[in-house]
Design a protein around this motif. Structure first.
Motif, PDB file in Angstrom:
ATOM      1  N   LEU A  10     -20.254 -33.532  25.111  1.00  9.97           N
ATOM      2  CA  LEU A  10     -20.333 -32.235  24.445  1.00  9.97           C
ATOM      3  C   LEU A  10     -18.960 -31.606  24.346  1.00  9.97           C
ATOM      4  O   LEU A  10     -18.116 -31.787  25.230  1.00  9.97           O
ATOM      5  N   ASP A  13     -16.508 -26.171  24.303  1.00  7.37           N
ATOM      6  CA  ASP A  13     -17.006 -24.813  24.076  1.00  7.37           C
ATOM      7  C   ASP A  13     -18.524 -24.721  24.101  1.00  7.37           C
ATOM      8  O   ASP A  13     -19.088 -23.662  23.854  1.00  7.37           O
ATOM      9  N   VAL A  14     -19.213 -25.830  24.384  1.00 11.51           N
ATOM     10  CA  VAL A  14     -20.660 -25.810  24.546  1.00 11.51           C
ATOM     11  C   VAL A  14     -20.974 -25.687  26.034  1.00 11.51           C
ATOM     12  O   VAL A  14     -20.584 -26.531  26.839  1.00 11.51           O
ATOM     13  N   GLY A 139     -27.039 -30.078  17.126  1.00  8.06           N
ATOM     14  CA  GLY A 139     -25.778 -30.425  17.765  1.00  8.06           C
ATOM     15  C   GLY A 139     -25.450 -31.898  17.625  1.00  8.06           C
ATOM     16  O   GLY A 139     -24.811 -32.488  18.496  1.00  8.06           O
ATOM     17  N   LEU A 144     -29.153 -27.455  20.241  1.00  9.63           N
ATOM     18  CA  LEU A 144     -28.446 -26.523  21.108  1.00  9.63           C
ATOM     19  C   LEU A 144     -28.974 -25.113  20.872  1.00  9.63           C
ATOM     20  O   LEU A 144     -29.452 -24.783  19.786  1.00  9.63           O
ATOM     21  N   ALA A 146     -28.315 -21.319  20.104  1.00  6.10           N
ATOM     22  CA  ALA A 146     -27.292 -20.531  19.423  1.00  6.10           C
ATOM     23  C   ALA A 146     -27.609 -19.056  19.640  1.00  6.10           C
ATOM     24  O   ALA A 146     -28.617 -18.552  19.135  1.00  6.10           O
ATOM     25  N   HIS A 156     -22.821 -21.285  21.841  1.00  8.03           N
ATOM     26  CA  HIS A 156     -23.676 -22.461  21.886  1.00  8.03           C
ATOM     27  C   HIS A 156     -23.798 -22.970  23.321  1.00  8.03           C
ATOM     28  O   HIS A 156     -22.827 -22.976  24.072  1.00  8.03           O
ATOM     29  N   ALA A 157     -25.012 -23.377  23.667  1.00  5.53           N
ATOM     30  CA  ALA A 157     -25.262 -23.903  25.008  1.00  5.53           C
ATOM     31  C   ALA A 157     -26.420 -24.882  24.952  1.00  5.53           C
ATOM     32  O   ALA A 157     -27.186 -24.933  23.989  1.00  5.53           O
ATOM     33  N   ARG A 158     -26.547 -25.646  26.025  1.00  4.57           N
ATOM     34  CA  ARG A 158     -27.622 -26.630  26.104  1.00  4.57           C
ATOM     35  C   ARG A 158     -28.949 -25.992  26.497  1.00  4.57           C
ATOM     36  O   ARG A 158     -30.008 -26.608  26.351  1.00  4.57           O
TER      37      ARG A 158
END
Length: 450
Positions: A10, A13-14, A139, A144, A146, A156-158
């Motif tokens: 990844l 920035d995620v 993603g 991901l 948002a 953005h994250a998991r």
């Protein structure tokens, strides 16, 4: 496209998780991350300018109504430096606090404790960031989260943890009225901030809860010349059920018991246990108000009016005042109750169906097409607080402090189970993200050293 099972790392920035809100629920989660998963990449977004807890209701003399050992961390980790006792110790207040002739800590002091933990825990927090929506994006070979903020930024994250606080319950009759004249107890102190001590208008308080009686008492002290009208649907203030047997609703075992109950079983439990937290008040404030009313009567002073057993049928603004058309539930007598300002001590909305509920937190509206929503119970949530979805590839999303309808009274505004709930969310998130990494859907998360 990269095949599943051989995903590229990844981007930097995620994040692992983005958490909406930094009130007590997510502060407890931040402490859990610090102690149990310090290598995780977690960001907290908070709309307030700095750490705070219930700033609109920090009234003189009001307390937290629960044992201070039920703080942000102690039920999970009694040895933590983030406990309320350690806060008192580090701030030189331990022996003074132990000498206070009070059953529970003052709300003002617990607010300072919450702020202290928020400032001490090494969490990545961005204040002044109002989240406007939570969605998902492609993603590559994974979905991901948002999270969009009011200033147009997207994070953005998991996975995500949603803890914006429960939505204030504003009865339909009051919807759309001037917020300077009608406001929820959440905004009580800002709502009266422009009034000076000589104010002689009429302020109505709607509700028969602990917060209602606290506001009535505060108004009597703050504005001696004002007239206060308390409108409630019950016959009068009821004592809160503080039986230790009833208080076991704040045990972790009760969460499992309640969660596994049928819809009818949940309804039965709600009816049985409602007085432990709702439409009731502690004896100290009930006695204080009754004594004030008695003394006013002795002195020939008429500044407090209780309008009990009233249903508010209609509300309108007329000649600069709020006019409430009411019906007495027993006699059927009608009365028009005027006020210059109205404070709504009407509680908060739950997840589910019905007048006092919402099917899902408004922030998740963009995800509605993939969320599993029951018409009667609202958004489906697992025992681990993970939101159920109809998409097997949807990122894990958790609700922190919004699940009273599915998890019971311990998930209400009480501090009682914050620490244990934070642990459950962290462990579930870690399992989900580690499983994703193990199948090639993300970077492998390092094991905790704690």
């Amino acid at each position: 496209m990269t095949e599943r099972g051989s995903a590229a790392p990844l981007p930097d920035d995620v994040l692992d998780l983005v958490c909406v809100g930094f009130g007590p629920a997510n502060i407890a989660l931040a402490v859990a991350f610090d102690e149990l998963w310090p290598t995780s990449r977690v960001l907290f977004l908070e709309r307030e300018a700095g750490p705070c807890w219930q700033p609109g209701m920090l009234l003189s003399g009001s307390d937290i109504q629960n044992n201070p050992a039920r703080d942000l961390v102690t039920p999970r980790n009694p040895r933590s430096r983030y406990s309320f006792v350690n806060y008192l110790h580090e701030n030189g207040r331990l022996f003074k606090h132990l000498n206070v002739p009070a059953h529970h800590p003052l709300r003002k002091e617990f607010a300072k404790y919450v702020q202290w933990v928020a400032e001490e825990v090494p969490a990545d927090v961005r204040y002044g960031q109002e989240v406007t929506s939570v969605g998902s994006v492609d993603g590559g070979d994974r979905r991901l989260v948002a999270v969009r903020t009011a200033d147009g930024r997207v994070v953005h994250a998991r996975g995500a943890v949603i803890a914006p606080g429960r939505t204030p319950n504003v009865p339909a009759a009051f919807a759309g009225l001037d917020p300077r004249k009608v406001f929820h107890t959440n905004h009580y102190l800002p709502g009266i901030a422009d009034l000076d001590a000589s104010y002689a208008g009429t302020i109505a308080v709607v509700g028969g809860s602990q917060s209602a009686i606290e506001v009535v008492l505060d108004l009597m002290d703050r504005f001696p010349a004002a007239r206060v009208t308390n409108v409630m649907s019950g016959y009068g203030y009821r004592l809160k059920d503080t039986s230790p047997f009833s208080e076991e609703v704040y045990f972790p075992e009760f969460v499992t018991y309640y969660y596994g109950a049928s819809p009818d079983g949940k309804q039965l439990l709600r009816e049985q246990l409602r007085p432990t937290n709702y439409s009731s008040a502690d004896r100290d404030v009930i006695d204080a108000l009754y004594l004030r009313l008695y003394e006013d009567d002795l002195d020939g002073v008429d500044r407090i009016a209780l309008r009990t057993n009233r249903v508010i049928e209609h509300v309108a603004e007329l000649d600069g005042r709020v006019q409430m058309a009411t019906v007495e539930r027993v006699t059927g007598a009608r009365e028009l109750i005027p006020a210059d300002r109205v404070v709504l001590a009407t509680g908060f909305r739950d997840l589910g169906g019905g007048e006092r509920a919402e099917s899902l937190p408004p922030l998740l509206a963009d995800l509605l097409p993939v969320l599993s929503v029951d018409p009667e119970a609202g958004l489906r949530v697992g025992l681990d607080y993970r939101v159920a979805t109809d998409d097997p590839h949807a990122p894990p999303i958790f609700l922190n402090g919004l699940c009273e309808s599915s998890h019971g009274l311990g998930d209400a505004g009480s501090f009682s189970l914050l620490a244990l709930r934070a642990k459950a969310i962290l462990q579930s998130a870690r399992r989900a993200l580690t499983a994703e990494a193990a199948t090639g859907h993300g970077d492998l998360l390092p094991a905790s050293t704690h």
